[in-house]
Design a protein around this motif. Structure first.
Motif, mmCIF file in Angstrom:
data_model
loop_
_atom_site.group_PDB
_atom_site.id
_atom_site.type_symbol
_atom_site.label_atom_id
_atom_site.label_comp_id
_atom_site.label_asym_id
_atom_site.label_seq_id
_atom_site.Cartn_x
_atom_site.Cartn_y
_atom_site.Cartn_z
ATOM 1 N N UNK A 140 0.835 -1.204 0.000
ATOM 2 C CA UNK A 140 0.000 0.000 0.000
ATOM 3 C C UNK A 140 0.867 1.251 0.000
ATOM 4 N N UNK A 141 1.962 1.198 0.724
ATOM 5 C CA UNK A 141 2.881 2.330 0.767
ATOM 6 C C UNK A 141 3.604 2.496 -0.564
ATOM 7 N N UNK A 142 4.075 1.385 -1.128
ATOM 8 C CA UNK A 142 4.808 1.431 -2.399
ATOM 9 C C UNK A 142 3.933 1.916 -3.544
ATOM 10 N N UNK A 143 2.662 1.521 -3.535
ATOM 11 C CA UNK A 143 1.770 1.829 -4.649
ATOM 12 C C UNK A 143 0.875 3.033 -4.367
ATOM 13 N N UNK A 144 1.193 3.761 -3.297
ATOM 14 C CA UNK A 144 0.458 4.990 -2.953
ATOM 15 C C UNK A 144 -1.044 4.709 -2.825
ATOM 16 N N UNK A 145 -1.362 3.733 -1.983
ATOM 17 C CA UNK A 145 -2.756 3.367 -1.730
ATOM 18 C C UNK A 145 -3.110 3.712 -0.282
ATOM 19 N N UNK A 146 -3.736 4.852 -0.034
ATOM 20 C CA UNK A 146 -4.085 5.231 1.344
ATOM 21 C C UNK A 146 -5.074 4.229 1.957
ATOM 22 N N UNK A 147 -4.750 3.739 3.147
ATOM 23 C CA UNK A 147 -5.639 2.827 3.874
ATOM 24 C C UNK A 147 -6.313 3.624 4.983
ATOM 25 N N UNK A 148 -7.541 4.028 4.737
ATOM 26 C CA UNK A 148 -8.257 4.873 5.689
ATOM 27 C C UNK A 148 -9.265 4.099 6.525
ATOM 28 N N UNK A 149 -10.042 3.240 5.858
ATOM 29 C CA UNK A 149 -11.068 2.492 6.575
ATOM 30 C C UNK A 149 -10.999 1.017 6.208
ATOM 31 N N UNK A 150 -11.931 0.228 6.755
ATOM 32 C CA UNK A 150 -11.866 -1.219 6.563
ATOM 33 C C UNK A 150 -12.115 -1.625 5.116
ATOM 34 N N UNK A 151 -12.931 -0.885 4.386
ATOM 35 C CA UNK A 151 -13.172 -1.256 2.990
ATOM 36 C C UNK A 151 -11.919 -1.057 2.145
ATOM 37 N N UNK A 152 -11.060 -0.106 2.539
ATOM 38 C CA UNK A 152 -9.773 0.053 1.848
ATOM 39 C C UNK A 152 -8.909 -1.194 2.032
ATOM 40 N N UNK A 153 -8.854 -1.685 3.252
ATOM 41 C CA UNK A 153 -8.046 -2.865 3.529
ATOM 42 C C UNK A 153 -8.628 -4.098 2.860
ATOM 43 N N UNK A 154 -9.950 -4.226 2.868
ATOM 44 C CA UNK A 154 -10.590 -5.357 2.194
ATOM 45 C C UNK A 154 -10.275 -5.344 0.696
ATOM 46 N N UNK A 155 -10.367 -4.189 0.069
ATOM 47 C CA UNK A 155 -10.077 -4.072 -1.369
ATOM 48 C C UNK A 155 -8.627 -4.415 -1.658
#
Length: 493
Positions: A140-155
């Motif tokens: 997520x850090x390498x690909x610039x994917x902000x993890x804000x909520x649980x649906x972000x982590x699920x995706x």
């Protein structure tokens, strides 16, 4: 009584915590019903009056009364007379918080801020699963994917499962089995209400937990935890997260004249129960180092044995209420508690612990040299605010008049991993559909033109060769047939 201290109660002399040593942490212990909550309330009031903000969890709902002026009651009047103490009845500035947004302002953080260690603890992951979760955070850090909520982590986890084979060569083994286990744990978290905890706007710990009112008194932040306690792992993880955030956010201040914040960790045994070694090490580190950030941490629990030795030895200010000792295990607990105090030749500490009445405690605090004082049998002062919970109407009025009213009420859902990965998936699906449509168009065009249009160079060349060779072969064959036929006729003649 000195102005640079917090009054606890009285033995044969006033007992207090020196403000300049209040960030050396503390421990409040005792069996249920012995007066721990009243002690906590009294200390929170006194710190607030000295301009020190306070954070505490209200496990039973009783602490909400700190926002309302107390009234004289029989036991309060009797205790005050015993101490020679005039109770300064007053209300205190309070901010109510609630992870579920029901009894206070919503309090949130992002998945990224919580981090893989605490999230793994929250979900009770195995070592292998924790390893995959660490990889997920790294990607997520390498690909610039902000993890804000649980649906972000699920995706993100769904995306990693589809790319597992390719990712393994770069990041290590990304097991689909482990990803599936993490996803199941996330569903359990959602059922426990953890989705309320993750999102934005995230709590600003420096700004909103360290407020003072116009009179210079510290705000007392009260977390409604009665419902939260139904998910004890979420409760413990959340409070540890707050401590960690304070540790990360606050600057070094050395030994200030008084703390920047005092943090009461009620039901502290939940933090250490079945905690893995790496988590215990983190707790020990935070407690040891957060002192230099001007934060005092006071653990509140039933038995001092609930606190690991590595943490307990850092707790300089101690209030021990009564313990019961009916079983061999409980007798060992009493003995262990007695041994943590500096001995007083006039007190049999072990016996005293079992004979303390409600509102009485054994107290030992750090003196001016930073050394533990001798243990003293102390009568705890009564609170100046209301003892017992507020009514829902009183609570609502305070929430509406809060300095953070409207700041955290609405959830923000900005572009994050979920939206980015969804767009990527839609783009790939679009490109695939366009490719299939183009292929289908080519096939249709070939059928309409008899296959002539759109033929490749080699197909066209083959057809040209066939058109040239077939007529020639036909003529050769016809000549041969004629010769054979004429020869046969000649021979018959």
């Amino acid at each position: 009584m000195p102005d640079d201290c917090v009054f606890i109660g009285k033995s044969d002399k006033p007992e207090y915590i020196l403000l300049k040593l209040a960030n050396r942490h503390g421990l409040i212990t005792g069996a249920t019903g012995t007066g721990k909550t009243v002690t906590l309330q009294g200390l929170a009031e006194s710190f607030s009056d000295q301009g020190v903000p306070v954070f505490c969890a209200d496990v039973k709902g009783d602490l909400s009364g700190v926002a309302e002026m107390g009234v004289e009651k029989g036991w309060i009047k009797e205790r005050a007379a015993m101490l020679g103490y005039e109770v300064p009845y007053s209300a205190h500035p309070v901010i109510f918080w609630d992870l579920f947004g029901e009894q206070g302002h919503p309090i949130r953080t992002t998945v990224t801020e919580l981090g893989p260690l605490l999230l793994s603890r929250l979900m009770d992951l195995s070592d292998a699963q924790e390893g995959v979760l660490n990889i997920a955070f790294r990607i997520a850090d390498d690909e610039k994917l902000p993890l804000l909520d649980l649906k972000d982590l699920q995706s993100l986890l769904q995306n990693l499962a589809s790319r597992a084979k390719d990712l393994t060569t770069k990041y290590g083994n990304v097991s689909k089995v482990s990803i599936g286990a993490i996803q199941r744990s996330l569903l359990v978290l959602e059922q426990q209400g953890a989705e309320y905890f993750f999102g934005e706007p995230a709590l600003d710990v420096r700004k909103d937990l360290m407020r003072k009112d116009s009179d210079g008194r510290g705000y007392i932040s009260v977390l409604a935890a009665d419902k939260l306690m139904q998910s004890p792992r979420l409760y413990a993880t959340f409070l540890l997260f707050l401590l960690s955030e304070l540790f990360e956010e606050l600057p070094e201040v050395g030994d200030p004249k008084k703390p920047k914040l005092v943090f009461f960790f009620d039901e502290a045994h939940l933090l250490f129960r079945d905690a893995p070694k790496v988590l215990l090490e983190k707790v020990e580190q935070v407690v040891r180092l957060i002192r230099s950030k001007g934060v005092g941490v006071y653990f509140v629990t039933q038995n001092p044995r609930d606190i690991p030795d590595t943490v307990s030895r850092q707790l300089g200010n101690r209030v021990q209420h009564a313990l019961r000792a009916f079983t061999p295990s409980e007798q060992k607990a009493v003995k262990a508690a007695a041994e943590t105090f500096r001995e007083n030749p006039d007190i049999d500490t072990e016996t005293a612990i079992m004979e303390l009445g409600i509102g009485e405690a054994l107290v030992s605090t750090l003196d001016k040299k930073g050394q533990p004082s001798m243990v003293e049998h102390t009568f705890i002062k009564p609170p100046s605010s209301q003892v017992g919970p507020l009514s829902p109407k009183q609570r609502r009025a305070i929430i509406e008049d809060s300095p953070v009213a409207g700041v955290y009420d609405e959830v923000l859902d900005r572009k994050s991993a979920y939206e980015i990965l969804k767009k990527r998936t839609e783009q790939r699906a679009k490109e695939l559909a366009e490719a299939e449509a183009a292929d289908e168009k080519t096939k249709t065009s070939r059928k309409k033109s008899g296959g002539r249009r759109g033929d490749s160079f080699w197909t066209a060349l083959g057809k040209s060769v066939v058109r040239s060779v077939v007529p020639m072969a036909t003529r050769v064959l016809e000549d041969a047939i004629k010769r054979n036929t004429m020869g046969g006729i000649s021979r018959r003649r």
